[in-house]
Motif scaffolding. Structure first.
Motif, short mmCIF file in Angstrom:
data_model
loop_
_atom_site.label_atom_id
_atom_site.label_comp_id
_atom_site.label_asym_id
_atom_site.label_seq_id
_atom_site.Cartn_x
_atom_site.Cartn_y
_atom_site.Cartn_z
N VAL A 284 -1.42 -0.94 -4.44
CA VAL A 284 -2.49 0.06 -4.42
C VAL A 284 -1.87 1.38 -3.98
N ARG A 285 -2.21 2.44 -4.70
CA ARG A 285 -1.71 3.78 -4.37
C ARG A 285 -2.87 4.58 -3.77
N ILE A 286 -2.60 5.17 -2.60
CA ILE A 286 -3.59 6.00 -1.94
C ILE A 286 -3.01 7.41 -1.82
N ARG A 287 -3.64 8.35 -2.49
CA ARG A 287 -3.20 9.75 -2.44
C ARG A 287 -4.11 10.50 -1.47
N ILE A 288 -3.47 11.22 -0.56
CA ILE A 288 -4.20 11.99 0.44
C ILE A 288 -3.88 13.46 0.23
N GLY B 51 -0.77 -8.26 15.00
CA GLY B 51 -2.07 -8.33 14.35
C GLY B 51 -2.27 -9.64 13.62
N ARG B 52 -3.35 -9.74 12.85
CA ARG B 52 -3.59 -10.97 12.09
C ARG B 52 -2.55 -11.15 10.99
N LEU B 53 -1.93 -10.05 10.58
CA LEU B 53 -0.79 -10.05 9.65
C LEU B 53 0.23 -9.04 10.17
N PRO B 54 1.51 -9.26 9.92
CA PRO B 54 2.49 -8.24 10.29
C PRO B 54 2.29 -6.98 9.44
N LEU B 55 2.59 -5.84 10.02
CA LEU B 55 2.56 -4.57 9.32
C LEU B 55 3.97 -4.03 9.26
N TYR B 56 4.40 -3.68 8.04
CA TYR B 56 5.71 -3.08 7.83
C TYR B 56 5.45 -1.65 7.36
N HIS B 57 5.65 -0.70 8.26
CA HIS B 57 5.36 0.71 7.99
C HIS B 57 6.66 1.41 7.64
N MET B 58 6.74 1.91 6.42
CA MET B 58 7.97 2.52 5.91
C MET B 58 7.75 3.98 5.57
N ASP B 59 8.71 4.79 5.93
CA ASP B 59 8.72 6.20 5.54
C ASP B 59 10.06 6.42 4.85
N VAL B 60 10.02 6.55 3.53
CA VAL B 60 11.27 6.63 2.77
C VAL B 60 11.60 8.06 2.34
N ILE C 48 0.86 -1.17 0.00
CA ILE C 48 0.00 0.00 0.00
C ILE C 48 0.90 1.23 0.00
N LEU C 49 0.79 2.04 -1.03
CA LEU C 49 1.59 3.26 -1.14
C LEU C 49 0.73 4.43 -0.69
N LEU C 50 1.28 5.25 0.21
CA LEU C 50 0.58 6.44 0.69
C LEU C 50 1.34 7.67 0.24
N ASP C 51 0.69 8.47 -0.56
CA ASP C 51 1.32 9.68 -1.09
C ASP C 51 0.54 10.90 -0.64
N GLY C 52 1.25 11.99 -0.37
CA GLY C 52 0.63 13.24 0.04
C GLY C 52 1.68 14.15 0.64
N VAL D 160 1.90 -6.94 5.45
CA VAL D 160 1.39 -5.83 4.65
C VAL D 160 2.40 -4.70 4.74
N SER D 161 2.86 -4.22 3.61
CA SER D 161 3.82 -3.12 3.55
C SER D 161 3.08 -1.83 3.24
N VAL D 162 3.24 -0.85 4.11
CA VAL D 162 2.69 0.49 3.88
C VAL D 162 3.87 1.42 3.70
N VAL D 163 3.92 2.09 2.54
CA VAL D 163 5.08 2.91 2.19
C VAL D 163 4.65 4.37 2.03
N GLU D 164 5.17 5.23 2.90
CA GLU D 164 4.97 6.67 2.75
C GLU D 164 6.08 7.24 1.89
N TRP D 165 5.74 8.20 1.02
CA TRP D 165 6.69 8.87 0.13
C TRP D 165 7.27 7.90 -0.91
N SER D 166 6.45 7.07 -1.47
CA SER D 166 6.90 6.03 -2.40
C SER D 166 7.57 6.58 -3.65
N GLU D 167 7.35 7.85 -3.97
CA GLU D 167 7.97 8.40 -5.18
C GLU D 167 9.49 8.37 -5.12
N PHE D 168 10.04 8.21 -3.92
CA PHE D 168 11.50 8.19 -3.77
C PHE D 168 12.10 6.81 -4.00
#
Length: 153
Positions: free
Chosen positions: A119-123, A70-79, A29-33, A101-109
């Motif tokens: 999945v890309r989520i733009r906020i 959790g029911r799955l590990p969460l890998y929260h990344m801020d790159v 999951i990519l989080l951009d904003g 589940v990998s959640v990546v903030e600032w994936s454009e880098f």
């Protein structure tokens, strides 16, 4: 593509929780904003949807935070700090191909290191003066379209 408007941080967390409930092992999951848009707030909700009950903090200075309860590990990344390179040495593909589940903030880098499906989520803040956010969910391959179909009113 799906666009959702949230009106405050609690609603953004609630949307994140619904998305977390849809998450499956190996999802990226990519989080951009912009700074302060609500990326970590969204991640807190995703964590709740995965059944993670402890505090979720921004990994800005650690780059990656792992949550295993959790029911799955969460890998929260801020790159964000990898804007000038260095991500190649982190072994991100091991996270992306892993059992969590990998959640990546600032994936454009790290565009060159991303898997082909995600999945890309733009906020984005709206023009209003409150905490309203415009959240755009876009599936890129695989069965990520389930995120676009999230039940959220």
């Amino acid at each position: 593509m799906r666009e959702i408007i949230t009106h405050d941080a609690a609603e953004t967390v609630r949307l994140g929780r619904a998305l977390g409930q849809l998450a499956q092992a190996g999802d990226v999951i990519l989080l951009d904003g912009d700074l302060g848009a609500g990326k970590t707030t969204m991640t807190k909700g995703i964590a709740r949807g995965l059944g993670i009950t402890g505090p979720v903090k921004s990994p800005t200075f650690t780059l990656i935070r792992e949550y295993q309860d959790g029911r799955l590990p969460l890998y929260h990344m801020d790159v964000y700090r990898l804007e000038n390179g260095g991500a190649e040495d982190l072994g991100l593909d091991e996270y992306f191909d892993g059992d969590g589940v990998s959640v990546v903030e600032w994936s454009e880098f790290i565009t060159d290191l991303l898997p082909p499906t995600y999945v890309r989520i733009r906020i984005a803040r709206t023009d209003s003066t409150d905490d309203t956010r415009r959240i755009t969910i876009t599936a890129h391959g695989g069965d990520y379209v389930r995120y676009e179909d999230v039940a959220f009113e």
